[in-house]
Design a protein around this motif. Structure first.
Motif, PDB file in Angstrom:
ATOM      1  N   GLY A 192       0.784  -1.228   0.000  1.00  0.00           N
ATOM      2  CA  GLY A 192       0.000   0.000   0.000  1.00  0.00           C
ATOM      3  C   GLY A 192       0.812   1.271   0.000  1.00  0.00           C
ATOM      4  N   GLY A 193       1.427   1.582  -1.102  1.00  0.00           N
ATOM      5  CA  GLY A 193       2.101   2.861  -1.250  1.00  0.00           C
ATOM      6  C   GLY A 193       3.420   2.962  -0.524  1.00  0.00           C
ATOM      7  N   VAL A 194       3.981   4.166  -0.569  1.00  0.00           N
ATOM      8  CA  VAL A 194       5.258   4.466   0.075  1.00  0.00           C
ATOM      9  C   VAL A 194       5.040   5.563   1.109  1.00  0.00           C
ATOM     10  CG1 VAL A 194       7.606   5.343  -0.269  1.00  0.00           C
ATOM     11  CG2 VAL A 194       6.570   3.838  -1.980  1.00  0.00           C
ATOM     12  N   LYS A 195       5.468   5.337   2.333  1.00  0.00           N
ATOM     13  CA  LYS A 195       5.336   6.351   3.373  1.00  0.00           C
ATOM     14  C   LYS A 195       6.378   7.437   3.137  1.00  0.00           C
ATOM     15  CE  LYS A 195       5.429   7.019   8.395  1.00  0.00           C
ATOM     16  NZ  LYS A 195       5.639   6.380   9.720  1.00  0.00           N
ATOM     17  N   VAL A 196       5.924   8.679   2.942  1.00  0.00           N
ATOM     18  CA  VAL A 196       6.846   9.785   2.679  1.00  0.00           C
ATOM     19  C   VAL A 196       6.800  10.846   3.767  1.00  0.00           C
ATOM     20  CG1 VAL A 196       6.830   9.450   0.184  1.00  0.00           C
ATOM     21  CG2 VAL A 196       5.138  10.957   1.223  1.00  0.00           C
ATOM     22  N   GLY A 197       5.976  10.638   4.767  1.00  0.00           N
ATOM     23  CA  GLY A 197       5.873  11.560   5.891  1.00  0.00           C
ATOM     24  C   GLY A 197       5.131  10.880   7.029  1.00  0.00           C
ATOM     25  N   GLU A 198       5.098  11.507   8.184  1.00  0.00           N
ATOM     26  CA  GLU A 198       4.463  10.878   9.342  1.00  0.00           C
ATOM     27  C   GLU A 198       3.023  10.487   9.062  1.00  0.00           C
ATOM     28  OE1 GLU A 198       3.596  11.750  14.104  1.00  0.00           O
ATOM     29  OE2 GLU A 198       4.665  13.236  12.875  1.00  0.00           O
ATOM     30  N   HIS A 199       2.307  11.337   8.322  1.00  0.00           N
ATOM     31  CA  HIS A 199       0.910  11.050   7.989  1.00  0.00           C
ATOM     32  C   HIS A 199       0.670  11.018   6.481  1.00  0.00           C
ATOM     33  CE1 HIS A 199      -0.283  11.413  12.186  1.00  0.00           C
ATOM     34  NE2 HIS A 199       0.409  12.540  12.262  1.00  0.00           N
ATOM     35  N   THR A 200       1.733  10.906   5.697  1.00  0.00           N
ATOM     36  CA  THR A 200       1.598  11.016   4.244  1.00  0.00           C
ATOM     37  C   THR A 200       2.016   9.727   3.538  1.00  0.00           C
ATOM     38  OG1 THR A 200       2.113  13.380   4.410  1.00  0.00           O
ATOM     39  CG2 THR A 200       2.230  12.384   2.218  1.00  0.00           C
ATOM     40  N   ILE A 201       1.169   9.286   2.610  1.00  0.00           N
ATOM     41  CA  ILE A 201       1.450   8.103   1.789  1.00  0.00           C
ATOM     42  C   ILE A 201       1.414   8.519   0.320  1.00  0.00           C
ATOM     43  CG2 ILE A 201       0.862   5.701   1.301  1.00  0.00           C
ATOM     44  CD1 ILE A 201      -0.934   5.691   3.720  1.00  0.00           C
ATOM     45  N   MET A 202       2.339   7.957  -0.458  1.00  0.00           N
ATOM     46  CA  MET A 202       2.326   8.170  -1.900  1.00  0.00           C
ATOM     47  C   MET A 202       1.920   6.865  -2.575  1.00  0.00           C
ATOM     48  SD  MET A 202       5.177   9.962  -4.354  1.00  0.00           S
ATOM     49  CE  MET A 202       6.508   8.789  -4.032  1.00  0.00           C
TER      50      MET A 202
END
Length: 441
Positions: free
Chosen positions: A407-417
């Motif tokens: 499920g996507g790539v975590k790019v921030g504490e609350h952000t997914i790409m």
């Protein structure tokens, strides 16, 4: 006993006599006895072909096959079955570099076709015979810009360029004495006013931007070429190859050098490689371009033939005269993308890009409709986008993995790409969305 070893005892004796030793142990006589290994090697017993296949099948069964919604530079695109079949043909599959044109026409031919396809895809005048990957291609473009400038030795790189690419560029620049400066971002895109300010300071050889950028955003580069060229610098645009089937090309933006990774052109994700980098430029820069270039000509019988051109083999041997330390290329992967483009055709490549675009926008709309997500940036995107989640991102991704989804790539504490390709079905997208509705906070 060793039926695949080509040397007879007579061959071995002849070679030993030539080098002046009595037996094979004599080859290691200079190694002190104290550091020689005297024990038995811990090697498994010989296995049959069937047993070897079973061994690897057991290893493969340990892998978790997930439905991929992650990207960040590597995308799960479909590979037509004919591609690996043709790649294995003997006229193409060779590790030998094609210096001898008379025995390398198959290799030279497909490289020429690769160059033609990449030049058309990027809207540039000329392409080289491929690079290792998109990161090193970008680094080589930075060195090209520095070499092209007479007095300038500084290259500006947008902070919206993928961090993995940036790390490679930094390494190359450091050891070649090129100064790098980051252009700040604003609302997820390159801050053009800051770029102008940095350009006005002078001493800039080139500017590097990315399309789509590290957040999946499609940036507007209107006026960039004019501003960069006014300072006698070069504009370098890094792009995802497949996306250029629909997006405005680097050539149309006025770029001097177009670079990027060709993995999106049907190369499997393969745990991170090998991939292929492309590097294209305008005609003025072609003699500064690193790597090989294949040209088409006619032989003494008037037949169409292909040869290495513009640079001699010695360039890749005499380091002090070379344009680059790149002395080889990812020719096998260049062949892979060439066959992919030939099989898919212009409309097929466009369709793969279009379906990726539509799938990503459908997923984005569905996620926002759950009430748990909002767009991180209010910007246009292609097949990849960032969203902010109102819960625990780590727990959400763990839940997805447990249900067979990357499920996507975590790019921030609350952000997914998230990324979507033409392989993702509506049912798979809906399954992902349903998983996000469950309580994970």
């Amino acid at each position: 006993m060793y039926k695949y070893f080509p040397h007879t005892q007579e061959d071995i004796d002849t070679m030993l006599e030539k080098v002046g030793v009595d037996d094979l142990d004599g080859l290691y006589s200079e190694i002190p006895e104290g550091i020689r290994f005297k024990g038995a090697y811990d090697l498994p017993s010989a296995k049959s072909e069937l047993e070897i296949r079973q061994t690897f099948e057991r290893l493969c069964s340990k892998n978790s096959l997930l439905t991929v919604f992650a990207g960040a530079g590597v995308y799960d695109h479909y590979t037509p079955s004919v591609v690996p079949s043709i790649v294995g043909r003997s006229e193409f599959l060779t590790s030998y570099t094609p210096y001898q044109a008379e025995i390398s026409q198959g290799t030279l031919h497909y490289i020429f076709e690769y160059q033609s396809m990449m030049a058309e895809l990027t809207g540039m005048d000329i392409s080289n015979a491929s690079m290792y990957d998109g990161s090193t291609a970008t680094a080589e473009a930075v060195l090209m810009a520095a070499a092209n400038a007479k007095k300038a030795n500084r290259v500006l790189v947008s902070s919206t360029v993928d961090e993995k690419i940036l790390q490679v560029v930094r390494t190359y620049a450091h050891f070649h004495g090129v100064d790098l400066s980051l252009i700040p971002s604003k609302d997820g895109v390159t801050d053009s006013s800051e770029m102008e300010r940095l350009l006005s300071e002078g001493g800039v050889a080139g500017v590097v931007v990315q399309q789509p950028n590290r957040y999946g955003i499609v940036e507007d580069f209107s006026g960039y070429a004019e501003k960069v060229h006014a300072q006698k610098a070069l504009l370098i645009i890094n792009s995802v190859a497949l996306d250029l089937a629909l997006l405005k090309t680097p050539g149309e933006w006025g770029a001097d050098i177009a670079v990027g990774d060709g993995q999106s052109l049907g190369i499997p994700m393969s745990f991170g490689g090998p991939y292929v980098g492309y590097l294209c430029c305008n005609e003025k820069l072609m003699r500064k371009m690193p790597g090989r270039i294949v040209g088409m000509t006619k032989d003494n019988r008037g037949q169409r033939v292909f040869v290495l051109t513009l640079q001699a083999r010695e360039q890749h041997i005499r380091r002090q005269k070379a344009t680059s330390n790149i002395c080889s290329n990812q020719s096998l992967m260049a062949l892979w993308t060439t066959i992919y483009c030939a099989v898919m055709g212009k409309e097929g490549v466009k369709e793969a890009a279009q379906r990726s675009f539509e799938g990503a926008h459908y997923l984005c709309d569905q996620l926002i409709a759950t009430g748990h997500f909002k767009k991180t940036f209010d910007q246009e995107f292609f097949n990849e986008f960032c969203v902010d989640y109102d819960g625990d991102v780590d727990l959400l991704q763990q839940r997805m993995i447990a249900n067979g989804i990357l499920g996507g790539v975590k790019v921030g504490e609350h952000t997914i790409m998230f990324a979507v390709t033409e392989k993702r079905t509506k049912e798979e997208i809906n399954k992902l969305v349903e998983l996000t509705k469950e309580e994970t906070r």
